[in-house]
Design a protein around this motif. Structure first.
Motif, PDB file in Angstrom:
ATOM      1  N   CYS A   8       0.861  -1.194   0.000  1.00 29.84           N
ATOM      2  CA  CYS A   8       0.000   0.000   0.000  1.00 29.84           C
ATOM      3  C   CYS A   8       0.892   1.237   0.000  1.00 29.84           C
ATOM      4  O   CYS A   8       1.855   1.302   0.756  1.00 29.84           O
ATOM      5  CB  CYS A   8      -0.897   0.020   1.230  1.00 29.84           C
ATOM      6  SG  CYS A   8      -1.914  -1.439   1.401  1.00 29.84           S
ATOM      7  N   VAL A   9       0.537   2.222  -0.856  1.00 36.97           N
ATOM      8  CA  VAL A   9       1.364   3.421  -0.996  1.00 36.97           C
ATOM      9  C   VAL A   9       0.492   4.659  -0.846  1.00 36.97           C
ATOM     10  O   VAL A   9      -0.528   4.798  -1.552  1.00 36.97           O
ATOM     11  CB  VAL A   9       2.082   3.452  -2.363  1.00 36.97           C
ATOM     12  CG1 VAL A   9       3.087   4.597  -2.393  1.00 36.97           C
ATOM     13  CG2 VAL A   9       2.764   2.123  -2.647  1.00 36.97           C
ATOM     14  N   LEU A  16      -2.899   5.860   5.091  1.00 38.81           N
ATOM     15  CA  LEU A  16      -2.159   4.602   4.900  1.00 38.81           C
ATOM     16  C   LEU A  16      -2.544   3.585   5.977  1.00 38.81           C
ATOM     17  O   LEU A  16      -2.743   2.407   5.701  1.00 38.81           O
ATOM     18  CB  LEU A  16      -0.659   4.893   4.933  1.00 38.81           C
ATOM     19  CG  LEU A  16       0.266   3.872   4.267  1.00 38.81           C
ATOM     20  CD1 LEU A  16      -0.160   3.624   2.841  1.00 38.81           C
ATOM     21  CD2 LEU A  16       1.694   4.369   4.327  1.00 38.81           C
ATOM     22  N   ARG A  17      -2.626   4.062   7.230  1.00 41.95           N
ATOM     23  CA  ARG A  17      -2.993   3.137   8.317  1.00 41.95           C
ATOM     24  C   ARG A  17      -4.420   2.603   8.136  1.00 41.95           C
ATOM     25  O   ARG A  17      -4.700   1.429   8.366  1.00 41.95           O
ATOM     26  CB  ARG A  17      -2.863   3.862   9.668  1.00 41.95           C
ATOM     27  CG  ARG A  17      -1.414   4.095  10.094  1.00 41.95           C
ATOM     28  CD  ARG A  17      -1.344   4.501  11.561  1.00 41.95           C
ATOM     29  NE  ARG A  17      -2.029   5.774  11.820  1.00 41.95           N
ATOM     30  CZ  ARG A  17      -1.457   6.962  11.728  1.00 41.95           C
ATOM     31  NH1 ARG A  17      -0.178   7.055  11.391  1.00 41.95           N
ATOM     32  NH2 ARG A  17      -2.129   8.056  12.004  1.00 41.95           N
ATOM     33  N   SER A  18      -5.325   3.528   7.710  1.00 45.45           N
ATOM     34  CA  SER A  18      -6.709   3.103   7.490  1.00 45.45           C
ATOM     35  C   SER A  18      -6.791   2.092   6.346  1.00 45.45           C
ATOM     36  O   SER A  18      -7.491   1.072   6.434  1.00 45.45           O
ATOM     37  CB  SER A  18      -7.573   4.321   7.160  1.00 45.45           C
ATOM     38  OG  SER A  18      -8.881   3.932   6.822  1.00 45.45           O
ATOM     39  N   GLU A  22      -8.094  -1.905   6.545  1.00 35.50           N
ATOM     40  CA  GLU A  22      -9.203  -2.426   5.745  1.00 35.50           C
ATOM     41  C   GLU A  22      -8.751  -3.585   4.862  1.00 35.50           C
ATOM     42  O   GLU A  22      -9.478  -4.565   4.673  1.00 35.50           O
ATOM     43  CB  GLU A  22      -9.803  -1.305   4.896  1.00 35.50           C
ATOM     44  CG  GLU A  22     -10.515  -0.249   5.730  1.00 35.50           C
ATOM     45  CD  GLU A  22     -11.327   0.707   4.866  1.00 35.50           C
ATOM     46  OE1 GLU A  22     -11.653   0.309   3.727  1.00 35.50           O
ATOM     47  OE2 GLU A  22     -11.628   1.812   5.320  1.00 35.50           O
ATOM     48  N   LEU A  23      -7.526  -3.487   4.324  1.00 34.54           N
ATOM     49  CA  LEU A  23      -7.028  -4.588   3.491  1.00 34.54           C
ATOM     50  C   LEU A  23      -6.752  -5.821   4.356  1.00 34.54           C
ATOM     51  O   LEU A  23      -6.976  -6.959   3.922  1.00 34.54           O
ATOM     52  CB  LEU A  23      -5.754  -4.164   2.766  1.00 34.54           C
ATOM     53  CG  LEU A  23      -5.930  -3.107   1.679  1.00 34.54           C
ATOM     54  CD1 LEU A  23      -4.620  -2.861   0.956  1.00 34.54           C
ATOM     55  CD2 LEU A  23      -7.009  -3.518   0.689  1.00 34.54           C
ATOM     56  N   PRO A 114     -13.056   9.758  -1.369  1.00 31.51           N
ATOM     57  CA  PRO A 114     -12.927   8.700  -0.355  1.00 31.51           C
ATOM     58  C   PRO A 114     -13.581   7.421  -0.845  1.00 31.51           C
ATOM     59  O   PRO A 114     -14.611   7.465  -1.521  1.00 31.51           O
ATOM     60  CB  PRO A 114     -13.673   9.257   0.865  1.00 31.51           C
ATOM     61  CG  PRO A 114     -14.676  10.180   0.255  1.00 31.51           C
ATOM     62  CD  PRO A 114     -14.020  10.793  -0.954  1.00 31.51           C
ATOM     63  N   TRP A 115     -12.975   6.283  -0.571  1.00 28.93           N
ATOM     64  CA  TRP A 115     -13.481   5.027  -1.089  1.00 28.93           C
ATOM     65  C   TRP A 115     -14.565   4.449  -0.198  1.00 28.93           C
ATOM     66  O   TRP A 115     -14.661   4.765   0.979  1.00 28.93           O
ATOM     67  CB  TRP A 115     -12.340   4.031  -1.241  1.00 28.93           C
ATOM     68  CG  TRP A 115     -11.710   3.625   0.068  1.00 28.93           C
ATOM     69  CD1 TRP A 115     -12.149   2.707   0.947  1.00 28.93           C
ATOM     70  CD2 TRP A 115     -10.507   4.170   0.637  1.00 28.93           C
ATOM     71  NE1 TRP A 115     -11.323   2.616   2.007  1.00 28.93           N
ATOM     72  CE2 TRP A 115     -10.297   3.510   1.861  1.00 28.93           C
ATOM     73  CE3 TRP A 115      -9.603   5.139   0.231  1.00 28.93           C
ATOM     74  CZ2 TRP A 115      -9.218   3.774   2.674  1.00 28.93           C
ATOM     75  CZ3 TRP A 115      -8.525   5.400   1.050  1.00 28.93           C
ATOM     76  CH2 TRP A 115      -8.338   4.729   2.248  1.00 28.93           C
ATOM     77  N   GLN A 116     -15.346   3.577  -0.794  1.00 27.28           N
ATOM     78  CA  GLN A 116     -16.318   2.786  -0.040  1.00 27.28           C
ATOM     79  C   GLN A 116     -15.622   1.509   0.426  1.00 27.28           C
ATOM     80  O   GLN A 116     -15.034   0.775  -0.373  1.00 27.28           O
ATOM     81  CB  GLN A 116     -17.526   2.435  -0.920  1.00 27.28           C
ATOM     82  CG  GLN A 116     -18.331   3.650  -1.372  1.00 27.28           C
ATOM     83  CD  GLN A 116     -19.018   4.349  -0.209  1.00 27.28           C
ATOM     84  OE1 GLN A 116     -19.444   3.691   0.738  1.00 27.28           O
ATOM     85  NE2 GLN A 116     -19.098   5.673  -0.284  1.00 27.28           N
TER      86      GLN A 116
END
Length: 592
Positions: A8-9, A16-18, A22-23, A114-116
């Motif tokens: 993740c970048v 990045l932490r969020s 989620e991943l 912002p992503w869902q």
């Protein structure tokens, strides 16, 4: 087992932490989640992971970062790890950036910020699944190629062995015993002559003396593969060798109790010095492994077929989306800009082109719409526009936009196409009004204005929304001409620019009716009426008075009002419905 890593970048630690959390929730403990706060850090991280033997199925990257933009980062990652799938996660990526990522980095998907959370998790799971499906397919292709090479090698070896059976008879026994395939030889009378050791292993017995040729299949339990039927005589390679035929079959089985051994059989006749058949010889081999490999290959082919079917469905879906997009951005518009797909279009693309601009509008639509509900308004407009559209398309034009009840269309070829489209539309309107009359509705009338000239065709808008449009005085003049149809009580007006570009103006029912200065223009414009679509009686009256009308208009323009009024009156006597003649008659009388 190789460890799987998702990278993740993002240059914002909070994001990045969020994203990592989620991943982690999406993929569980089967994958490591590594993070990098910027493009340079990400490249170093990817290289280190690959050097340490890690596998990177997926990288999720922001686009706007201070050191390296997301599309360039994904491109460079693709160069060092082509199989890694890439997801761009940003709210500020341009169409060009996304296009670069798709073209140079095989971008799997672009997700806006912002992503869902659910959309992100589902996309990541689908991406990982796609990665391993592609990996499995590649491994199966390698395996299949290896199997094919082994089969080809085996076939070459067996063919070479069969060719050597023609060596001298005194060395035949020693040679055949050394062969890895079974060999069965009968003499010219069909009596078993020789069976090598490999054949005896497969058949379960050696030479049986005093055997009738037709009974050999029964004695040695030779069946049609997958059945309890003795192998057909007409297809039996051993029997056919004594008839001078060479053949190969791979659908034969040897039965031993409840065991069936699939074999491939090659048969050939052996001739003596006089050219007579002396022996029939067959070589055969256990092909159990090959049958198993073929079954696996067929399964693999079936899986490939299903994958291809899914791909075709995806392509079909993409074609439907492309077709849907063409209803919002005409293909002709893209073609003029030199593109084949809407995805290629960039903000600010433009081209200068001579075109005929076509405007049409319903008369008194505001008054008409006030009598209808909003739903009825939409139904009416769509019913009207759907009937008018073919007149434009069938005459090589395309609709640039619908403006409520109004239509703006463009014609890139001959000016005649625009005029023919206007005539065709008025004929369609006549049919539509007959339908409205039968349904108890009042008829409607429209005005059409056409002008020809050079214009700029291109895209305008911003980073999030753009549209195709045309800009030119030629466009404004076409709109003004449509407005003038109300003043003269006619249906179709064209400018002298369009008139001068007609192949043959005499092909149309057309007449000059005025030279005016329209709003926003300093120079006068010569205006022509095209009345091909008038009702037959009105059209006939205008044609009959065509010369008289032209002479009266000339007199009026030279201020000879008395004679002009008399001639206009004569035109009205021929056709009282000629609104233009009536207007000029009134003007001439007012100036007496």
């Amino acid at each position: 087992m190789t460890k799987q890593v998702i990278v993740c970048v993002d240059d914002e630690p909070t994001v990045l932490r969020s994203l990592k959390a989620e991943l982690k929730e999406a993929v569980g403990a089967d994958y490591l989640i590594e993070i990098a706060e910027g493009g340079e850090d990400a490249l170093e991280l990817v290289e280190e992971l690959l050097e340490d033997g890690y596998e990177i199925p997926l990288i999720v990257s922001d686009h706007i970062m201070p050191d390296i933009k997301g599309d360039e980062l994904l491109k460079r990652v693709h160069e060092i790890s082509p199989s890694t799938l890439k997801i761009m996660l940003t709210g500020q990526a341009s169409i060009e950036a996304v296009g670069n990522a798709i073209q140079y980095a095989r971008l799997y998907r672009y997700i806006a910020k912002p992503w869902q959370a659910e959309d992100l998790k589902l996309t990541v799971k689908e991406a990982i699944n796609s990665y391993f499906q592609e990996k499995k397919l590649a491994e199966q292709n390698v395996q299949l190629q290896k199997m094919n090479e082994e089969l080809e090698q085996l076939n070459r070896e067996q063919a070479a062995l069969i060719a050597k059976l023609h060596e001298k008879e005194n060395r035949l026994t020693q040679f055949l015993e050394a062969m890895p395939v079974g060999v069965f030889v009968v003499d010219r009378d069909g009596q078993p002559y020789y069976i090598n050791s490999r054949a005896q292993q497969l058949l379960g017995r050696g030479v049986e003396s005093n055997t009738v040729l037709s009974e050999i299949r029964s004695i040695y339990q030779v069946y049609l593969a997958g059945t309890e039927q003795l192998y057909p005589e007409q297809s039996d390679p051993l029997l056919q060798t004594l008839r001078g035929k060479s053949m190969t079959v791979d659908d034969m089985e040897i039965h031993h109790g409840d065991r069936a051994i699939p074999i491939e059989v090659w048969g050939t006749p052996i001739y003596d010095d006089e050219g007579q058949i002396a022996y029939g010889i067959v070589a055969f081999n256990d092909i159990s492994d090959r049958k198993k490999a073929e079954a696996e290959r067929q399964q693999f082919i079936q899986e490939l077929f299903e994958l291809n079917t899914n791909l075709e469905l995806a392509l079909d879906s993409e074609l439907k989306l492309t077709d849907a997009a063409s209803r919002f951005v005409p293909n002709e518009f893209l073609s003029f800009l030199g593109y084949e797909s809407i995805a290629e279009v960039k903000l600010g693309d433009s081209i200068e082109q001579e075109m005929s601009v076509f405007f049409s509008d319903i008369r008194d639509f505001t008054t008409l719409s006030e009598t209808m509900t909003p739903e009825d308004n939409f139904k009416f407009i769509n019913a009207y526009l759907s009937r008018m559209e073919p007149a434009i398309v069938d005459n090589q034009g395309f609709i640039d936009k619908f403006i409520g009840d109004a239509i703006m269309a463009l014609f890139g070829g001959e000016a005649d196409n625009a005029v023919k489209a206007g005539i065709s539309m008025l004929h369609c309107l006549h049919d539509y009004n007959e339908h409205r009359d039968r349904s108890g509705y009042l008829p409607i009338s429209i005005g059409i204005g056409i002008n020809t000239g050079r214009l700029m065709l291109g895209t305008v808008g911003g980073s999030l929304r753009m549209d195709g449009t045309v800009i030119s005085d030629a466009v404004n003049l076409a709109s003004r001409l449509e407005g003038l149809t109300k003043n003269y009580g006619v249906s179709l007006l064209i400018s002298h620019h369009t008139y001068s570009r007609l192949h043959n103006a005499d092909d149309y029912a057309i007449r000059l009716i005025d030279r005016v200065k329209v709003k926003g223009k300093s120079e006068s414009v010569t205006v022509y009426e095209v009345f091909d679509a008038d009702l037959p009686k009105l059209k006939a009256g205008k044609l009959a008075s065509l010369d008289r009308f032209a002479k009266a208009l000339d007199l009026y323009n030279r201020h000879v009002y008395r004679e002009a009024a008399d001639l206009f009156q004569a035109c009205l006597e021929l056709e009282p419905g000629d609104t233009v003649a009536q207007i000029y008659h009134n003007r001439a009388c007012d100036r007496l």
